[in-house]
Design a protein around this motif. Structure first.
Motif, PDB file in Angstrom:
ATOM      1  N   THR B 226       0.855  -1.182   0.000  1.00 29.46           N
ATOM      2  CA  THR B 226       0.000   0.000   0.000  1.00 29.46           C
ATOM      3  C   THR B 226       0.891   1.231   0.000  1.00 29.46           C
ATOM      4  O   THR B 226       1.771   1.376   0.859  1.00 29.46           O
ATOM      5  CB  THR B 226      -0.904   0.038   1.254  1.00 29.46           C
ATOM      6  OG1 THR B 226      -1.682  -1.152   1.305  1.00 29.46           O
ATOM      7  CG2 THR B 226      -1.838   1.242   1.205  1.00 29.46           C
ATOM      8  N   ALA B 252      -3.319   4.630   0.048  1.00 34.45           N
ATOM      9  CA  ALA B 252      -4.068   5.063   1.235  1.00 34.45           C
ATOM     10  C   ALA B 252      -3.707   6.497   1.531  1.00 34.45           C
ATOM     11  O   ALA B 252      -2.542   6.819   1.777  1.00 34.45           O
ATOM     12  CB  ALA B 252      -3.748   4.175   2.433  1.00 34.45           C
ATOM     13  N   THR B 277      -7.918   3.877  -0.563  1.00 34.85           N
ATOM     14  CA  THR B 277      -8.517   4.008   0.772  1.00 34.85           C
ATOM     15  C   THR B 277      -8.344   5.459   1.209  1.00 34.85           C
ATOM     16  O   THR B 277      -7.220   5.964   1.227  1.00 34.85           O
ATOM     17  CB  THR B 277      -7.800   3.104   1.800  1.00 34.85           C
ATOM     18  OG1 THR B 277      -7.783   1.775   1.304  1.00 34.85           O
ATOM     19  CG2 THR B 277      -8.504   3.143   3.147  1.00 34.85           C
ATOM     20  N   THR B 279      -9.084   8.112   4.326  1.00 29.22           N
ATOM     21  CA  THR B 279      -9.485   8.175   5.734  1.00 29.22           C
ATOM     22  C   THR B 279      -9.524   9.629   6.193  1.00 29.22           C
ATOM     23  O   THR B 279      -8.601  10.399   5.924  1.00 29.22           O
ATOM     24  CB  THR B 279      -8.519   7.367   6.623  1.00 29.22           C
ATOM     25  OG1 THR B 279      -8.328   6.077   6.047  1.00 29.22           O
ATOM     26  CG2 THR B 279      -9.074   7.205   8.026  1.00 29.22           C
ATOM     27  N   GLY B 307      -1.936   6.396   5.370  1.00 29.28           N
ATOM     28  CA  GLY B 307      -1.767   4.968   5.608  1.00 29.28           C
ATOM     29  C   GLY B 307      -1.889   4.632   7.081  1.00 29.28           C
ATOM     30  O   GLY B 307      -2.508   3.634   7.467  1.00 29.28           O
ATOM     31  N   ALA B 310      -5.433   4.686   7.978  1.00 31.08           N
ATOM     32  CA  ALA B 310      -6.111   3.492   7.463  1.00 31.08           C
ATOM     33  C   ALA B 310      -5.806   2.272   8.335  1.00 31.08           C
ATOM     34  O   ALA B 310      -6.686   1.442   8.608  1.00 31.08           O
ATOM     35  CB  ALA B 310      -5.693   3.233   6.019  1.00 31.08           C
TER      36      ALA B 310
END
Lengths: 342, 342
Positions: B226, B252, B277, B279, B307, B310
């Motif tokens: 990621t 992320a 992703t 967040t 990250g 996440a």
């Protein structure tokens, strides 16, 4: 779990001295060529649990695995923070390292074997002052390091004798090397008393210089320090004492070093006013191949093994559990790879 | 707790590009002189939770703290492994670093701004292949990095636009810098398509080269990756895709980058087939000084903040708890130190 960066921090100083290339001085590698890689590999084992850039798990010529596997096993059980400092590595490591300017140490019979000693001591001292930790455990990996430790002890005028990674300590050879090295540096025993930086530069190795700096910086800022290792750490303690520090200082080692009659660690620890912790991992209670060479008197210490065992013991972890994890780490990495060639 | 060295591993690549010294390009430091130190300080914050060799916690000219404090806060809550790779640091760091041979990046309008790109890519690739982890989260710290990311995207022929650490993205300035840089490298947009190493050497920075190598090595050995960050990680993803890798790759980031209309991260992530992703740390729900500059659109990302958020979210940690820990880390380090000078 919380992870605040404080608590117990293990610092491994990994480096080299060309003194190790002399025949019969060290068992910290299967042959002289591989021995140069041992500290780089030990650092990876501590950091990652396996070799990453290096190609081999260090073993002695007879197959005794590096004590790094014991320290790693305890780290897997306890999860303590571990930081590696480059104390003069000769081979690349994939372990993350802190730089203090230490270069490869030359043979101590050369006139100026550790030209980076002063700089490494000072940079390590600053690092030891600033590094956050409730307590520091300082460890080493340097083949040939007991010989340079003896050199430093003599330069400082300390009587202590050192142990060995070999079952039969080549005591006479070490004494002869140190005598020649003192002569090459125009030093009589004790000539560098109260001059720790001079002693380690002329008669030591870059790992001792770095460890002494780290310990000095930590004690100056009231961080409790335990020197994790055998008679090499006596030399570090002597460097710290000759630098004028008289406070508390711990030494944590294995029963293998403490019971080595060629060294007499207990008397030396007492004369340097060290709080001594000796831990017996009970390898004689196992018939696992990973442990039998330790029982036969090889390796004895290294990569902070005695300190890791002391940390495990303090945390209430039974030595049987440490042995089990050590065996698992060994089986994962070395099973079948050792003892196959004649 | 057990600590086997596997699990989720966070790798921060910290380095520099002289492109950041142009006025108005980056807010990753209180002034240009301090900005050079930001990646070294970020690495220390991630590793130790406070500056050790560096002297300041990085803040923007208006006092926005480095996102390293958010990542660190999550690390304190979750305890994930973190490894720092030297991606061309210009100042010493006390954080332990892995070396891949990356040097300081020069201004991208120079003809060959990243001469170490090929070597760093390959060394990072080997490291990414061998590094034990169940999954890797790759993060960056490099002031000026969105401009070099734009340079790489254009060299590869990708249309994506990049975000900024400034509330008002200096889009036109970045485009002009990249245009001049393409000219200096005798490249038209797309001329380095399918040649990722050429693109990053001529138009990028050493952090992008290192991240692309790490990602390539990891995906070659089937380690899930990621990319933790904003539009700089789009450039890394593009480098990996142009290297021929078509498998799964995650990105992320924070809501601040995803919502930045000057960039349109979502469309770019889709065109590069990234599993995105996003967040939102909910900083607008707090009135703590540490968060208000983020809410105003500063920083947005960096040091893998998206990250880390996440990872926290996946572990079931509420963002309120992340905010609380972030505020505590900030108060411990910066309370009273920011906003005092005019």
């Amino acid at each position: 779990m919380e992870h605040t960066g404080d608590g117990s921090r293990f610092v491994l100083v990994a480096g080299t001295t060309e003194t190790a290339q002399r025949d019969g001085i060290s068992a910290a590698g299967a042959d002289p060529e591989l021995m140069v890689e041992t500290p780089a590999a030990d650092a990876e084992l501590l950091a990652y649990g396996r070799p990453v850039r290096t190609e081999h798990v260090p073993v002695s010529p007879s197959g005794c695995p590096t004590p790094a596997l014991v320290t790693r096993a305890v780290r897997e059980l306890l999860g303590f923070e571990a930081t590696v400092v480059d104390g003069g590595l000769a081979k690349p490591t994939a372990a993350p390292t802190v730089t203090v300017g230490a270069g490869v140490g030359r043979d101590i019979a050369e006139q100026d074997p550790v030209p980076t000693a002063h700089g490494a001591f000072e940079a390590a001292r600053q690092f030891g002052r600033a590094l956050p930790a409730d307590e520091l455990w300082l460890a080493e990996s340097i083949p040939g390091g007991t010989t340079t430790a003896l050199g430093v002890l003599r330069a400082l005028g300390e009587d202590a004798m050192v142990s060995s990674s070999l079952p039969a300590n080549p005591t006479e050879q070490k004494r002869a090397v140190v005598e020649a090295a003192l002569e090459a540096s125009s030093l009589a025993p004790g000539d560098a008393a109260a001059e720790p930086k001079r002693a380690v530069r002329r008669m030591g190795d870059p790992v001792l210089a770095t460890l002494a700096g780290l310990a000095a910086g930590a004690v100056e800022t009231d961080t409790p320090v335990t020197l994790a290792g055998g008679t090499q750490q006596l030399a570090v303690a002597a460097l710290v004492r000759h630098g004028g520090y008289e406070g508390r200082l711990g030494l944590a080692t294995t029963a293998y070093v403490a019971d080595d009659e060629t060294a007499d660690l207990r008397a030396s620890a007492e004369s340097l006013s060290l709080d001594l912790t000796v831990t017996d991992p009970g390898f004689d209670e196992s018939d696992h191949v990973a442990m039998e060479r330790f029982v036969a008197g090889e390796a004895k210490e290294g990569v902070g093994m005695g300190g890791a065992l002391a940390l495990a013991d303090r945390a209430g972890i039974a030595m049987a559990e440490v042995r089990e994890r050590f065996a698992a780490v060994y089986d994962d990495l070395l099973d079948g790879a050792v003892g196959e060639s004649p």
